[in-house]
Design a protein around this motif. Structure first.
Motif, PDB file in Angstrom:
ATOM      1  N   MET A 268       0.826  -1.203   0.000  1.00 21.28           N
ATOM      2  CA  MET A 268       0.000   0.000   0.000  1.00 21.28           C
ATOM      3  C   MET A 268       0.863   1.257   0.000  1.00 21.28           C
ATOM      4  N   GLN A 269       1.977   1.230   0.749  1.00 25.55           N
ATOM      5  CA  GLN A 269       2.900   2.368   0.749  1.00 25.55           C
ATOM      6  C   GLN A 269       3.460   2.606  -0.652  1.00 25.55           C
ATOM      7  N   TYR A 270       3.827   1.533  -1.318  1.00 27.20           N
ATOM      8  CA  TYR A 270       4.418   1.652  -2.650  1.00 27.20           C
ATOM      9  C   TYR A 270       3.413   2.257  -3.630  1.00 27.20           C
ATOM     10  N   LEU A 271       2.169   1.778  -3.562  1.00 26.01           N
ATOM     11  CA  LEU A 271       1.131   2.297  -4.448  1.00 26.01           C
ATOM     12  C   LEU A 271       0.850   3.767  -4.137  1.00 26.01           C
ATOM     13  N   HIS A 272       0.832   4.119  -2.877  1.00 30.62           N
ATOM     14  CA  HIS A 272       0.628   5.516  -2.476  1.00 30.62           C
ATOM     15  C   HIS A 272       1.742   6.392  -3.055  1.00 30.62           C
ATOM     16  N   ASN A 273       2.984   5.923  -2.956  1.00 30.96           N
ATOM     17  CA  ASN A 273       4.113   6.667  -3.510  1.00 30.96           C
ATOM     18  C   ASN A 273       3.927   6.906  -5.008  1.00 30.96           C
ATOM     19  N   MET A 274       3.586   5.850  -5.734  1.00 27.98           N
ATOM     20  CA  MET A 274       3.454   5.956  -7.185  1.00 27.98           C
ATOM     21  C   MET A 274       2.333   6.909  -7.584  1.00 27.98           C
ATOM     22  N   LEU A 275       1.195   6.780  -6.906  1.00 29.33           N
ATOM     23  CA  LEU A 275       0.041   7.605  -7.241  1.00 29.33           C
ATOM     24  C   LEU A 275       0.249   9.068  -6.847  1.00 29.33           C
ATOM     25  N   SER A 276       1.220   9.323  -5.968  1.00 34.63           N
ATOM     26  CA  SER A 276       1.506  10.714  -5.585  1.00 34.63           C
ATOM     27  C   SER A 276       2.271  11.458  -6.671  1.00 34.63           C
ATOM     28  N   GLY A 277       2.950  10.705  -7.542  1.00 33.45           N
ATOM     29  CA  GLY A 277       3.758  11.310  -8.594  1.00 33.45           C
ATOM     30  C   GLY A 277       5.147  11.730  -8.150  1.00 33.45           C
ATOM     31  N   LYS A 278       5.423  11.721  -6.859  1.00 33.09           N
ATOM     32  CA  LYS A 278       6.719  12.201  -6.357  1.00 33.09           C
ATOM     33  C   LYS A 278       7.904  11.383  -6.877  1.00 33.09           C
ATOM     34  N   PRO A 279       7.805  10.027  -6.940  1.00 36.05           N
ATOM     35  CA  PRO A 279       8.973   9.262  -7.373  1.00 36.05           C
ATOM     36  C   PRO A 279       8.992   8.959  -8.868  1.00 36.05           C
ATOM     37  N   LYS A 280       8.231   9.731  -9.668  1.00 37.48           N
ATOM     38  CA  LYS A 280       8.201   9.522 -11.121  1.00 37.48           C
ATOM     39  C   LYS A 280       9.620   9.616 -11.688  1.00 37.48           C
ATOM     40  N   LEU A 281       9.975   8.661 -12.534  1.00 41.63           N
ATOM     41  CA  LEU A 281      11.321   8.610 -13.093  1.00 41.63           C
ATOM     42  C   LEU A 281      11.472   9.585 -14.257  1.00 41.63           C
ATOM     43  N   ASN A 282      12.507  10.399 -14.183  1.00 41.94           N
ATOM     44  CA  ASN A 282      12.731  11.375 -15.237  1.00 41.94           C
ATOM     45  C   ASN A 282      14.157  11.924 -15.122  1.00 41.94           C
ATOM     46  N   PRO A 283      14.929  11.886 -16.232  1.00 45.91           N
ATOM     47  CA  PRO A 283      14.570  11.369 -17.561  1.00 45.91           C
ATOM     48  C   PRO A 283      14.743   9.853 -17.613  1.00 45.91           C
ATOM     49  N   LEU A 284      14.196   9.238 -18.648  1.00 46.87           N
ATOM     50  CA  LEU A 284      14.332   7.796 -18.825  1.00 46.87           C
ATOM     51  C   LEU A 284      15.555   7.479 -19.681  1.00 46.87           C
ATOM     52  N   ASP A 285      16.181   6.351 -19.350  1.00 48.19           N
ATOM     53  CA  ASP A 285      17.379   5.906 -20.067  1.00 48.19           C
ATOM     54  C   ASP A 285      17.108   4.646 -20.880  1.00 48.19           C
ATOM     55  N   ASN A 286      15.882   4.510 -21.366  1.00 46.38           N
ATOM     56  CA  ASN A 286      15.479   3.305 -22.102  1.00 46.38           C
ATOM     57  C   ASN A 286      16.320   3.057 -23.348  1.00 46.38           C
ATOM     58  N   ASP A 287      16.769   4.114 -23.994  1.00 49.87           N
ATOM     59  CA  ASP A 287      17.454   3.965 -25.281  1.00 49.87           C
ATOM     60  C   ASP A 287      18.934   3.628 -25.148  1.00 49.87           C
ATOM     61  N   ARG A 288      19.421   3.511 -23.951  1.00 47.57           N
ATOM     62  CA  ARG A 288      20.865   3.273 -23.771  1.00 47.57           C
ATOM     63  C   ARG A 288      21.295   1.939 -24.376  1.00 47.57           C
ATOM     64  N   TYR A 289      20.438   0.928 -24.292  1.00 46.26           N
ATOM     65  CA  TYR A 289      20.732  -0.386 -24.860  1.00 46.26           C
ATOM     66  C   TYR A 289      19.615  -0.728 -25.847  1.00 46.26           C
TER      67      TYR A 289
END
Length: 305
Positions: A268-289
């Motif tokens: 529940m803590q993890y879901l609360h964190n995600m839905l808050s938007g605070k730990p949103k990942l930015n920028p993404l490094d998807n293209d590195r590999y």
């Protein structure tokens, strides 16, 4: 699928936690890239994945994780230590610290800790017990004479069909609190492992690598569920984030289970964190590999039918 037709890579990866689901996948991807894996396992362990690791081509080394000297010998010759350990403070902070000290003593140049999460550096202390432990170890890692790289992947997409029952197939609803349009990061465990293997063999990685197999809102998940089932799905707002926070406090007080890694209130803590938007990942490094193909949410949901 991930293409590994490129020239085989060299390197010796010291892997702790190789008998866990994520660690086992990391071992396989490192070996598929042509590199060497030394898998550290607890002395006397009868884990069924140990013979599987040997069949993959990994060298299995039994160690006492409480002994820095044994760990140092095991780390000898390594080009990167990768931790996929799972646990509470005794593992994430103390065992990883011994592993870190051993890596430094053995002259291993790089260390990838067992983070694999949302961006805990952007969260207030106390908002997530398990991520607080990773923050504590991160401080020790930053002060060590070794090059660290954390891999942050949001939430394992696989959990949407199990431990994180957001998609309620029986009543055709997607459960949430707060804002249904809040973007969140999701990456499958397999894709996270593939990326970690690539990063472990890349000597020029930055301090943090951020990845997301898909960035999605609750409404995007709703659409994906409708696509894979061919049925109409709705959303179910259970309340505000403040209400979810209250539920977490009540659940934790009634059933603390502080000796469990993933008690209900931790999820529940993890879901609360995600839905808050605070730990949103930015920028993404998807293209590195670029050889890694990312698995979408709808592909994961399709396996739950």
């Amino acid at each position: 699928m991930t293409d590994f037709t490129q020239t085989p890579q060299t390197g010796t990866i010291i892997l702790a936690g190789a008998t866990g689901e994520l660690g086992f996948l990391i071992a396989g991807f490192v070996i598929r890239r042509g590199a060497t894996v030394k898998a550290l396992v607890r002395k006397g362990s009868a884990n069924a994945r140990i013979p599987e690791l040997r069949r993959l081509g990994a060298e299995v080394i039994e160690v006492d994780f409480n002994s820095v000297s044994e760990l140092t010998r095991a780390c000898s010759g390594g080009t990167c230590v990768v931790s996929a350990l799972s646990g509470l403070r005794d593992v994430i902070v103390e065992t990883q610290t011994r592993l870190l000290n051993a890596a430094v003593e053995a002259g291993v140049p790089r260390f990838i800790p067992s983070d694999y999460s949302i961006d805990f550096t952007r969260l207030p202390e106390g908002s997530n017990r398990n991520l607080d432990l990773r923050r504590e170890f991160s401080t020790r890692l930053n002060n060590a004479p070794i090059t660290p790289t954390s891999i942050l992947n949001g939430m394992f997409t696989d959990l949407l069909t199990g431990q994180a029952p957001v998609v309620l197939f029986k009543i055709k609803r997607v459960l949430y609190w707060g804002d249904a349009d809040q973007p969140m990061d999701f990456t499958t465990m397999r894709d996270t492992a593939a990326y970690t293997a690539a990063a472990a063999l890349d000597s020029a990685t930055p301090r943090i690598l951020r990845i997301a197999g898909e960035v999605a809102t609750i409404r995007d998940i709703q659409k994906a569920a409708a696509e894979v089932t061919g049925e109409k799905f709705g959303t179910l707002r259970a309340g505000s984030l403040g209400f979810l926070g209250l539920m977490i406090r009540i659940t934790r007080s009634l059933s603390p289970k502080n000796d469990e890694v993933f008690p209900p209130w931790q999820g529940m803590q993890y879901l609360h964190n995600m839905l808050s938007g605070k730990p949103k990942l930015n920028p993404l490094d998807n293209d590195r590999y670029p050889e890694i193909r990312w698995t979408l949410i709808r592909e994961v949901l399709a396996t739950a039918r």
